[in-house]
Design a protein around this motif. Sequence first.
Motif, PDB file in Angstrom:
ATOM      1  N   ASN A 114       0.830  -1.207   0.000  1.00 38.49           N
ATOM      2  CA  ASN A 114       0.000   0.000   0.000  1.00 38.49           C
ATOM      3  C   ASN A 114       0.863   1.256   0.000  1.00 38.49           C
ATOM      4  N   GLN A 115       0.303   2.338  -0.567  1.00 31.14           N
ATOM      5  CA  GLN A 115       1.083   3.555  -0.787  1.00 31.14           C
ATOM      6  C   GLN A 115       0.616   4.746   0.043  1.00 31.14           C
ATOM      7  N   GLY A 116      -0.412   4.572   0.875  1.00 31.16           N
ATOM      8  CA  GLY A 116      -0.948   5.696   1.642  1.00 31.16           C
ATOM      9  C   GLY A 116      -0.261   5.873   2.987  1.00 31.16           C
ATOM     10  N   THR A 117      -1.015   6.359   3.931  1.00 28.75           N
ATOM     11  CA  THR A 117      -0.521   6.633   5.279  1.00 28.75           C
ATOM     12  C   THR A 117       0.122   5.399   5.900  1.00 28.75           C
ATOM     13  N   ILE A 118       1.226   5.617   6.599  1.00 28.39           N
ATOM     14  CA  ILE A 118       1.877   4.540   7.351  1.00 28.39           C
ATOM     15  C   ILE A 118       1.414   4.609   8.800  1.00 28.39           C
ATOM     16  N   ILE A 119       0.898   3.509   9.300  1.00 24.69           N
ATOM     17  CA  ILE A 119       0.550   3.381  10.709  1.00 24.69           C
ATOM     18  C   ILE A 119       1.581   2.427  11.313  1.00 24.69           C
ATOM     19  N   ALA A 120       2.403   2.942  12.216  1.00 27.01           N
ATOM     20  CA  ALA A 120       3.535   2.170  12.722  1.00 27.01           C
ATOM     21  C   ALA A 120       3.399   1.945  14.225  1.00 27.01           C
ATOM     22  N   PRO A 121       2.630   0.932  14.653  1.00 26.76           N
ATOM     23  CA  PRO A 121       2.476   0.702  16.088  1.00 26.76           C
ATOM     24  C   PRO A 121       3.812   0.325  16.737  1.00 26.76           C
ATOM     25  N   ALA A 122       4.168   1.074  17.791  1.00 24.88           N
ATOM     26  CA  ALA A 122       5.405   0.808  18.519  1.00 24.88           C
ATOM     27  C   ALA A 122       5.073  -0.116  19.689  1.00 24.88           C
ATOM     28  N   ILE A 123       5.349  -1.385  19.514  1.00 25.84           N
ATOM     29  CA  ILE A 123       5.008  -2.392  20.516  1.00 25.84           C
ATOM     30  C   ILE A 123       6.259  -3.200  20.827  1.00 25.84           C
ATOM     31  N   ASN A 124       6.657  -3.195  22.082  1.00 31.89           N
ATOM     32  CA  ASN A 124       7.943  -3.723  22.527  1.00 31.89           C
ATOM     33  C   ASN A 124       9.060  -2.903  21.880  1.00 31.89           C
ATOM     34  N   TYR A 125       8.941  -1.590  22.044  1.00 35.16           N
ATOM     35  CA  TYR A 125       9.831  -0.646  21.363  1.00 35.16           C
ATOM     36  C   TYR A 125      10.557   0.265  22.344  1.00 35.16           C
ATOM     37  N   SER A 126      11.785   0.623  21.983  1.00 40.39           N
ATOM     38  CA  SER A 126      12.485   1.789  22.529  1.00 40.39           C
ATOM     39  C   SER A 126      13.496   2.215  21.479  1.00 40.39           C
ATOM     40  N   GLY A 127      13.827   3.499  21.473  1.00 38.16           N
ATOM     41  CA  GLY A 127      14.798   3.998  20.510  1.00 38.16           C
ATOM     42  C   GLY A 127      16.152   3.329  20.666  1.00 38.16           C
ATOM     43  N   ARG A 128      16.556   3.089  21.901  1.00 43.44           N
ATOM     44  CA  ARG A 128      17.847   2.440  22.144  1.00 43.44           C
ATOM     45  C   ARG A 128      17.864   1.019  21.583  1.00 43.44           C
ATOM     46  N   ASP A 129      16.776   0.297  21.818  1.00 36.03           N
ATOM     47  CA  ASP A 129      16.736  -1.081  21.326  1.00 36.03           C
ATOM     48  C   ASP A 129      16.657  -1.118  19.807  1.00 36.03           C
ATOM     49  N   GLU A 130      15.996  -0.146  19.194  1.00 33.63           N
ATOM     50  CA  GLU A 130      15.973  -0.097  17.735  1.00 33.63           C
ATOM     51  C   GLU A 130      17.388   0.092  17.193  1.00 33.63           C
ATOM     52  N   LEU A 131      18.201   0.894  17.875  1.00 34.44           N
ATOM     53  CA  LEU A 131      19.590   1.079  17.444  1.00 34.44           C
ATOM     54  C   LEU A 131      20.372  -0.229  17.500  1.00 34.44           C
ATOM     55  N   VAL A 132      20.045  -1.104  18.450  1.00 36.31           N
ATOM     56  CA  VAL A 132      20.683  -2.420  18.501  1.00 36.31           C
ATOM     57  C   VAL A 132      20.366  -3.201  17.230  1.00 36.31           C
ATOM     58  N   ARG A 133      19.091  -3.206  16.832  1.00 35.45           N
ATOM     59  CA  ARG A 133      18.689  -3.920  15.615  1.00 35.45           C
ATOM     60  C   ARG A 133      19.286  -3.269  14.369  1.00 35.45           C
ATOM     61  N   ILE A 134      19.342  -1.944  14.373  1.00 36.91           N
ATOM     62  CA  ILE A 134      19.935  -1.233  13.250  1.00 36.91           C
ATOM     63  C   ILE A 134      21.400  -1.628  13.088  1.00 36.91           C
ATOM     64  N   HIS A 135      22.128  -1.700  14.193  1.00 33.63           N
ATOM     65  CA  HIS A 135      23.541  -2.066  14.124  1.00 33.63           C
ATOM     66  C   HIS A 135      23.711  -3.493  13.614  1.00 33.63           C
ATOM     67  N   GLU A 136      22.822  -4.390  14.010  1.00 31.38           N
ATOM     68  CA  GLU A 136      22.869  -5.769  13.507  1.00 31.38           C
ATOM     69  C   GLU A 136      22.660  -5.791  11.991  1.00 31.38           C
TER      70      GLU A 136
END
Length: 206
Positions: free
Chosen positions: A94-116
């Motif tokens: 789909n090309q419209g609005t993005i709905i991004a539920p943050a569930i089991n999320y933190s910015g720090r933990d996302e950086l861990v996944r990004i680094h991986e």
Amino acid sequence: VRHFREELPPMNLMPWGFSTDNWDRPRDEKEELFPLLNDTVELMVKEAIEVDGRIIHMGRKDPLYDRDGNLIIPGLPEPLRTTLSLAEKLTQGNQGTIIAPAINYSGRDELVRIHERYQHAKEIGELPKDAPFTPDIWFRYGDDSGALGELAVLIRTSGEYRSSAFGWRADYAEFRVIDKHLPEIETIDFEAMILDGLKAEKRQGR
């Protein structure tokens, strides 16, 4: 999403449902919350399909362990994990609005996944071996693969004056606070804060 007023510009939304820090909450509270989150995501799918919207799960599905095998962050329980994966699959084109539920999320933990992902990209030749770990990389290999970008407006409920663990994504966000808990908040409350935040002058050090 479809209930917002016409004067609001098209926007992506990142509603935060459960932080990685929330695992410390009482067990009975979590047991009640996860089925509610599951039902909410199912409703999101129906609404996203109606507006050609896309759902991207922001957060950790799998558990995180340290080198000694000790659990650091639990993974999502079923059926919520499967519901989120199915929601992403059903709306991925789909090309419209993005709905991004943050569930089991933190910015720090996302950086861990990004680094991986960054390390894996270098291993398979997608990135040069000497590619620096810059903010551009953070967005490219984030949970959203760059689709969301930075947060423009961060709305904090419950009268709390802190950004919690949104971290790097909220570096330049306009901060707005509402002295209500989520069940009391109406659509017009969000509309007013979003419009106010989008109208603010972005000086960013100037």
